[in-house]
Design a protein around this motif. Structure first.
Motif, short mmCIF file in Angstrom:
data_model
loop_
_atom_site.label_atom_id
_atom_site.label_comp_id
_atom_site.label_asym_id
_atom_site.label_seq_id
_atom_site.Cartn_x
_atom_site.Cartn_y
_atom_site.Cartn_z
N SER A 152 -40.50 4.01 28.59
CA SER A 152 -39.86 3.79 27.29
C SER A 152 -39.48 5.09 26.62
O SER A 152 -38.61 5.10 25.73
N GLU A 153 -40.10 6.20 27.03
CA GLU A 153 -39.75 7.50 26.46
C GLU A 153 -38.35 7.96 26.84
O GLU A 153 -37.83 8.94 26.29
N ILE A 154 -37.71 7.25 27.77
CA ILE A 154 -36.37 7.62 28.24
C ILE A 154 -35.32 6.60 27.82
O ILE A 154 -34.15 6.92 27.64
N THR A 155 -35.72 5.36 27.64
CA THR A 155 -34.76 4.25 27.59
C THR A 155 -34.11 4.07 26.23
O THR A 155 -34.58 4.56 25.21
N PRO A 156 -33.01 3.28 26.19
CA PRO A 156 -32.29 3.01 24.94
C PRO A 156 -32.75 1.74 24.25
O PRO A 156 -32.08 1.28 23.32
N ALA A 173 -29.55 0.58 21.97
CA ALA A 173 -28.47 1.53 21.70
C ALA A 173 -28.88 2.89 22.22
O ALA A 173 -30.07 3.24 22.21
N ASN A 174 -27.92 3.68 22.65
CA ASN A 174 -28.25 5.01 23.13
C ASN A 174 -28.86 5.87 22.03
O ASN A 174 -29.63 6.80 22.32
N ASP A 226 -20.07 2.90 24.73
CA ASP A 226 -21.30 3.67 24.89
C ASP A 226 -22.45 2.73 25.24
O ASP A 226 -23.43 2.60 24.50
N PRO A 227 -22.37 2.05 26.38
CA PRO A 227 -23.40 1.05 26.72
C PRO A 227 -24.73 1.70 27.05
O PRO A 227 -24.80 2.79 27.61
N GLY A 228 -25.81 0.99 26.70
CA GLY A 228 -27.13 1.47 27.08
C GLY A 228 -27.34 1.40 28.58
O GLY A 228 -27.89 2.32 29.19
N ALA A 275 -37.60 5.84 35.26
CA ALA A 275 -36.95 5.65 33.97
C ALA A 275 -35.59 6.32 33.94
O ALA A 275 -34.63 5.79 33.35
N MET A 276 -35.47 7.50 34.55
CA MET A 276 -34.17 8.18 34.60
C MET A 276 -33.15 7.34 35.35
O MET A 276 -31.95 7.43 35.09
N SER A 277 -33.61 6.50 36.27
CA SER A 277 -32.71 5.59 36.98
C SER A 277 -32.41 4.35 36.15
O SER A 277 -31.26 4.09 35.77
N TYR A 278 -33.45 3.60 35.80
CA TYR A 278 -33.17 2.29 35.19
C TYR A 278 -32.66 2.40 33.77
O TYR A 278 -31.98 1.49 33.28
N ALA A 279 -32.94 3.52 33.10
CA ALA A 279 -32.48 3.66 31.72
C ALA A 279 -30.98 3.83 31.61
O ALA A 279 -30.43 3.79 30.52
N THR A 280 -30.31 4.02 32.73
CA THR A 280 -28.85 3.97 32.77
C THR A 280 -28.37 2.81 33.63
O THR A 280 -27.48 2.05 33.24
N ALA A 281 -28.96 2.65 34.82
CA ALA A 281 -28.48 1.61 35.74
C ALA A 281 -28.77 0.20 35.23
O ALA A 281 -27.98 -0.72 35.42
N GLY A 282 -29.93 0.04 34.57
CA GLY A 282 -30.32 -1.28 34.09
C GLY A 282 -31.16 -2.04 35.09
O GLY A 282 -31.44 -1.57 36.21
#
Length: 416
Positions: A152-156, A173-174, A226-228, A275-282
């Motif tokens: 959660s420290e990375i995600t939107p 939101a980003n 600007d999608p999360g 988190a670096m992956s899923y926080a953009t990929a979903g």
């Protein structure tokens, strides 16, 4: 596995990510350097009463000229009601923070994210869910996870329980991504075994689910500039692969030997990379169905993810064969038959779930066969996740996944 050269690449992260033993010691001087002087620290009573490291943070902040107010009402799976109660507490206390610091697991971080929006906007969180055009921008947040898993420290997003609803809602939101993510493996040394297992399998789910999700070129961002979340790319896959390898290498050791610092460092990095992956990929079906299962059983987030993950993987053997074969290799499998390897990946994943003491079928969660249609319907209701499903007809696939999870059936191992 190579994605199409036409596939877009996007990566959204906090401006600062600190990952090292003792990284927490940089928080107070960094806050002062950034010009922040009034901190609202969001945590729960356990840390206030028992954590010397938390006490050290408060002392360091005050020593650097940062005024501190502590909200210690954090709770597992924070609800919209809790967010509103905390917002009202801040108003009653006359607290006017210029930044927030979240200390604890993903629940405390999600609560702090929500407060970073509700405090400056002075509105109930229910009025802010579902859109990102808030009148006032969120307050900056320093997120300090004490578990290795949620990311959660990375995600939107801030994921919240909505009382009276079978599924969870999200502030998304980003602008909700923390300003600073502080990942300190030393803070995980006191995690109980159950928390280590839950969080670690949450990290594995994030890594694998985002690795297998829809490509960015096929992901419907619904016109959002600007999608999360925006689908997987070559860059997110790099993080997902490394995170998956680290979990298979270190989770069992961290669970069985909690003072093993190498294992704790490995899991901290696994959580961060996932988190670096899923926080953009979903994400997609695992989380959608896990939210539904949690609504039915009130089981922990990590365990509901863990029980669903192997069966979702198995449902994607035909469309993500190469990726699943690589996951099997990372889990220790050998061989040249990509289909056999792909089918073994869910089996090996389920073996890890079992090794760290989490149930591997829905029966063990107390789910009855007549509950299965409800699980499917509630999972499909999380539309932001269902739309990212990379398989076939989503309703049919969800129904098949749930049925197999109930009976413990995997194509590479018919019965558990």
């Amino acid at each position: 596995m190579t994605l199409s050269p036409d596939n877009p690449i996007t990566l959204c992260t906090p401006p600062r990510v600190l990952c090292a033993d003792g990284a927490r010691l940089r928080i107070a001087p960094l806050c002062r350097r950034l010009g922040w002087r009034r901190a609202l620290v969001v945590t729960d009573r356990w840390f206030v009463q028992h954590s010397a490291e938390f006490g050290g943070l408060l002392a360091a902040l005050r020593g650097h000229g940062v005024a501190v107010h502590v909200f210690d009402g954090g709770a597992p799976d924070p609800s919209t009601t809790l967010v509103d109660e905390a917002t009202q507490w801040v108003a009653r206390e006359g607290v006017a923070p210029d930044h927030l610091i979240a200390w604890g697991g993903g629940s405390n971080i999600d609560l702090a994210k929500a407060l970073s929006v509700t405090i400056p906007n002075a509105r109930p969180v229910g009025e802010l869910v579902g859109h990102a055009d808030w009148p006032v921008a969120p307050l900056p947040l320093v997120a300090v996870p004490t578990t290795a898993g949620t990311g959660s420290e990375i995600t939107p997003g801030a994921i919240l329980v909505q009382p009276g609803s079978a599924t969870k809602v999200a502030l998304m939101a980003n602008g909700l991504r923390p300003a600073v993510a502080v990942v300190d493996p030393e803070l995980t040394l006191t995690c109980p075994a159950r928390v280590t297992a839950d969080a670690g399998l949450d990290a594995l789910t994030h890594a694998i689910e985002s690795w297998l999700t829809k490509d960015a070129i096929d992901f419907d961002v619904e016109g959002d500039p600007d999608p999360g979340y925006s689908g997987r790319s070559e860059l997110t896959v790099l993080f997902a692969r490394e995170a998956t390898a680290l979990v298979f290498r270190h989770l069992a050791t961290a669970f069985e030997h909690p003072q093993d610092r190498q294992a704790r460092r490995g899991m901290a990095r696994a959580s961060l990379y996932a988190a670096m992956s899923y926080a953009t990929a979903g994400l997609n079906a695992v989380h959608g169905l896990a939210y539904a299962l949690a609504g039915l059983t009130h089981a922990s987030h990590g365990s509901t993810n863990a029980v669903m993950l192997p069966y979702v993987m198995d449902a994607l053997v035909d469309v993500r064969r190469d990726e699943l074969a690589e996951i099997a290799r990372l889990a220790g499998a050998q061989g040249a038959d990509s289909l056999a390897l792909a089918r073994s990946a869910p089996v090996l994943t389920r073996e890890l779930v079992r090794r760290v003491g989490i149930a591997t079928d829905l029966v063990a969660f107390g789910v009855a066969e007549e509950d299965l249609p409800r699980l499917v319907a509630d999972g499909l209701a999380v539309k932001r996740l269902a739309k990212a499903w990379p398989g076939g007809a989503v309703a049919d696939d969800y129904a098949r996944i749930v049925r197999h999870a109930f009976h413990g059936e995997l194509s590479g191992c018919r019965r558990r």
